[in-house]
Enzyme design. Sequence first.
Site, PDB file in Angstrom:
ATOM      1  CD  GLU A 185      48.942 -25.648   5.808  1.00  0.00           C
ATOM      2  OE1 GLU A 185      50.139 -25.382   6.048  1.00  0.00           O
ATOM      3  OE2 GLU A 185      47.981 -25.048   6.320  1.00  0.00           O
ATOM      4  CG  HIS A 216      55.447 -29.062  13.528  1.00  0.00           C
ATOM      5  ND1 HIS A 216      54.722 -28.630  14.618  1.00  0.00           N
ATOM      6  CD2 HIS A 216      55.385 -28.065  12.606  1.00  0.00           C
ATOM      7  CE1 HIS A 216      54.252 -27.417  14.382  1.00  0.00           C
ATOM      8  NE2 HIS A 216      54.625 -27.054  13.169  1.00  0.00           N
TER       9      HIS A 216
END
Length: 327
Positions: free
Chosen positions: A60, A129
């Site tokens: 990321e 998540h």
Amino acid sequence: MRKITMREAIIEGLHEEMERDDQKVLFGEDVGKFGGINAITRGLYERFGGERVFDTPIAESTIVGAALGMAITGLRPIPELQFGDFVGIAFDEVFNKLGKWRYMHGGTMEVPVTLRAPIGMAGGAGPEHSQSPQALFMHAPGVHIAIPSTPYDAKGLLKTAIRDNNAVLFFEHKLLYDTKGEVPEAEDEYLIPLGQADVKREGSDVTIIATALQVQTSLQAAEKLANEGIDVEVIDPRTLAPLDKETLLSSVQKTGRVLIVHEESKTGGSGAEIAAQISEEALFDLEAPVKRIGSPDVPIAQSLHLEPYYRPSEKQITDAVHELLEY
């Protein structure tokens, strides 16, 4: 007017903006041939090819760092984080670079990055998540924050974000992807300005300020309360930065009672900042203390049986409205 899902509205917005000029590139984990784990980039690889729609490694910080580099050299990147939670891995690039580099370089560069990130609890995805981290970036000067709650808003805000010359964090609640709403035909182009709240339901007794999925929950609660003769106004800020204080304060002055609802943890959530601004600028318009509803300040359970207890409910909202009216 036709009705389409938020997923379809976002895909349509991406497609239209990438057709508009070839400086726009889209990339992230599994967004190419696979079409994204939420099927939000479906069909874009086939239309625009692998040079403009491509997969990245699971990295990321590299995704956001590369987007920054592309932006300052003339492209208009649209990176995707597979889950909004993963913004922590790229925190330096988002917090210290996307929002600050234009300022740090005397305005000699623009940073037109639209960083898309799915948020929210959906299907027992667990603590890493399922989060809604948008409030973190209300403390990051220089970045805009958009959070749509309807297909119409999603498309209009996304197109505006992609054309903006500043970095925009575009948060999409996963449980809203399949919700349907009215959206103009593709040939009837429209944009929604950043910093323009929307009154989803007019009312005179209590103001509810809600974001993302909680806009829908609040509207459902408002309909139930209407059966009791309680007239609730529901406002969706649509963007947290810039924040449309004028619309929010105008509603507060009318109703005198405010409830803020979001799925983020209550402590330090976006509602805390909104409540503070209302207290600073409309204290003497209030007839009751500002109330907030958020998720508990504990990690989100992975259990499907426990997950619903984290998310604000219609009952919590109706109970809070009743408490406000008792003052």
